[in-house]
Scaffold this motif. Sequence first.
Motif, PDB file in Angstrom:
ATOM      1  N   ASP A 182      48.158  54.879  14.236  1.00 46.45           N
ATOM      2  CA  ASP A 182      48.020  53.517  13.732  1.00 46.45           C
ATOM      3  C   ASP A 182      47.947  52.637  14.974  1.00 46.45           C
ATOM      4  OD1 ASP A 182      47.941  51.284  12.115  1.00 46.45           O
ATOM      5  OD2 ASP A 182      50.109  51.188  11.848  1.00 46.45           O
TER       6      ASP A 182
ATOM      7  N   TYR B 174      47.016  49.461  17.510  1.00 48.84           N
ATOM      8  CA  TYR B 174      46.958  48.003  17.605  1.00 48.84           C
ATOM      9  C   TYR B 174      46.402  47.643  18.985  1.00 48.84           C
ATOM     10  CZ  TYR B 174      49.774  48.101  13.422  1.00 48.84           C
ATOM     11  OH  TYR B 174      50.213  48.338  12.138  1.00 48.84           O
TER      12      TYR B 174
ATOM     13  N   ARG C 196      43.995  54.127  11.782  1.00 48.57           N
ATOM     14  CA  ARG C 196      43.724  52.735  11.439  1.00 48.57           C
ATOM     15  C   ARG C 196      43.696  51.909  12.719  1.00 48.57           C
ATOM     16  NH1 ARG C 196      47.886  49.646   7.518  1.00 48.57           N
ATOM     17  NH2 ARG C 196      49.157  49.738   9.414  1.00 48.57           N
TER      18      ARG C 196
ATOM     19  N   THR D  34      43.910  47.980  14.166  1.00 48.86           N
ATOM     20  CA  THR D  34      44.161  46.557  13.963  1.00 48.86           C
ATOM     21  C   THR D  34      43.951  45.855  15.293  1.00 48.86           C
ATOM     22  OG1 THR D  34      45.782  46.951  12.198  1.00 48.86           O
ATOM     23  CG2 THR D  34      45.869  44.816  13.318  1.00 48.86           C
TER      24      THR D  34
ATOM     25  N   VAL E 195      37.140  48.489  12.710  1.00 47.19           N
ATOM     26  CA  VAL E 195      38.406  47.749  12.707  1.00 47.19           C
ATOM     27  C   VAL E 195      38.786  47.420  11.273  1.00 47.19           C
ATOM     28  CG1 VAL E 195      39.509  45.582  13.395  1.00 47.19           C
ATOM     29  CG2 VAL E 195      38.036  46.797  15.005  1.00 47.19           C
ATOM     30  N   ASP E 196      40.031  47.743  10.913  1.00 44.68           N
ATOM     31  CA  ASP E 196      40.497  47.517   9.542  1.00 44.68           C
ATOM     32  C   ASP E 196      41.093  46.130   9.340  1.00 44.68           C
ATOM     33  OD1 ASP E 196      40.330  50.374   8.274  1.00 44.68           O
ATOM     34  OD2 ASP E 196      41.229  50.674  10.240  1.00 44.68           O
ATOM     35  N   ASN E 197      41.832  45.645  10.334  1.00 43.38           N
ATOM     36  CA  ASN E 197      42.504  44.355  10.215  1.00 43.38           C
ATOM     37  C   ASN E 197      42.337  43.557  11.503  1.00 43.38           C
ATOM     38  OD1 ASN E 197      43.932  44.835   7.585  1.00 43.38           O
ATOM     39  ND2 ASN E 197      44.854  46.475   8.798  1.00 43.38           N
TER      40      ASN E 197
ATOM     41  N   SER F  38      37.403  42.825   4.558  1.00 40.74           N
ATOM     42  CA  SER F  38      38.290  43.313   5.615  1.00 40.74           C
ATOM     43  C   SER F  38      39.512  42.419   5.736  1.00 40.74           C
ATOM     44  CB  SER F  38      37.541  43.357   6.954  1.00 40.74           C
ATOM     45  OG  SER F  38      36.420  44.212   6.885  1.00 40.74           O
TER      46      SER F  38
ATOM     47  N   LEU G 175      53.561  46.004   9.612  1.00 41.78           N
ATOM     48  CA  LEU G 175      52.283  46.586   9.210  1.00 41.78           C
ATOM     49  C   LEU G 175      52.266  48.099   9.428  1.00 41.78           C
ATOM     50  CD1 LEU G 175      49.714  43.961  10.578  1.00 41.78           C
ATOM     51  CD2 LEU G 175      50.381  44.350   8.207  1.00 41.78           C
TER      52      LEU G 175
END
Length: 394
Positions: free
Chosen positions: A87, A89, A132, A134, A168-170, A188, A365
């Motif tokens: 995950d 960032y 994922r 972000t 990019v998801d978020n 999105s 998140l």
Amino acid sequence: MTAQEEMGVIGAPVGPLGIIALEGCREMGDKVNSYLTRWHNNPEDTDVPVYTIPGYNREDFLINSRCPRFTNGEGKAIIHETVRGYDLYIMSDIGNYGVTYNMYGREVPMSPDDHFQDLKRTIAAVGGKARRITVIMPMLYESRQHRRQSRESLDCALALQDLTRMGVDNIITFDAHDPRVQNAIPLSGFESVFPTYQILKALLRNMPDLKIDKNNMMLVSPDEGGMGRNIYYATMMGLNIGMFYKRRDYSVVVNGRNPIVAHEYLGDDVAGKDILIVDDMLATGDSMLDIARELKKRNARRIFVAVTFGMFTQGLERFDEAYEKGMIDRVLATNLTYRNPELKSRNWFVEVDMSKYIAYIIATLNHDRSISKLLNPADRIRSLLERHRNGELV
């Protein structure tokens, strides 16, 4: 109940947590990582089951990466460890002109375009292997070019679409110049976060003698576009609000914008009151200093300026002069974008640290929990103001 329980940070993470802090965001990345590792190493204080996913138990959450440049200015991104299943960032400060690179033997400061290209290079280097992605971009890239008024580009919308197309998801940003730009990527995740609580906390700690009532203090919006932001502050603080209207000369374009002819004031009498002016960004500072000058003509007492992004694109000397003349008392700005060492040394400058807040957002998140409580700080602001009134704020 712990702070983590209150935020809903409970349960298994989405995946092993990884943070890539790009070159312009190293300082903020280190601070955020410090908070996350502290919570990770003291699970009894967080109630987060940190050992449930292989690879989550790291000494720190920063992923080793870099974006080197060739001597002609071209670049690439390199990630030196696995991010498969993470995950992820990715933090980017597109406003950090303090980062330079060598091109044809010259030191060149990185522009927003350079930072954004490095962000895309890093996403490309991930190669779709993360679970994922972000992007945390505190100052939204090209946020001032968010709408079309003539035959011109829509840079911010195109940039958002570029990121989502790359996987990019978020996207998390702060105080977007116009959050409606998220309509460019309706499928999105997009969050525009406001630093209201942190700014008020820094102001009250720096100016403990502030009397927050309608007889002693007011909010003043620097323009009609900032009314919503200032109304929120005024509502939470129980204060009246005024507004300046920018009268522009639309027949002339100077440095990409129509020059301001005059600031017209609408609102209650400001005489003898402390004034808080809130805006999203401070670029040249011309408008803010003109407004401070107009308020002083109307016998305002002290003037405090609070912005999310303090860029000071034409230097600090004019603010030094305004401070010496008593036109402004403090300028508060977050550490969400680059602040040069000279700015940090000024007596009139107050830095608002946002690193813990970003760490809270990432931790929440990562456990796939709602960040609604973090985005709406109303209860925390009420508690803050109550402690200030009781003299308990330290």
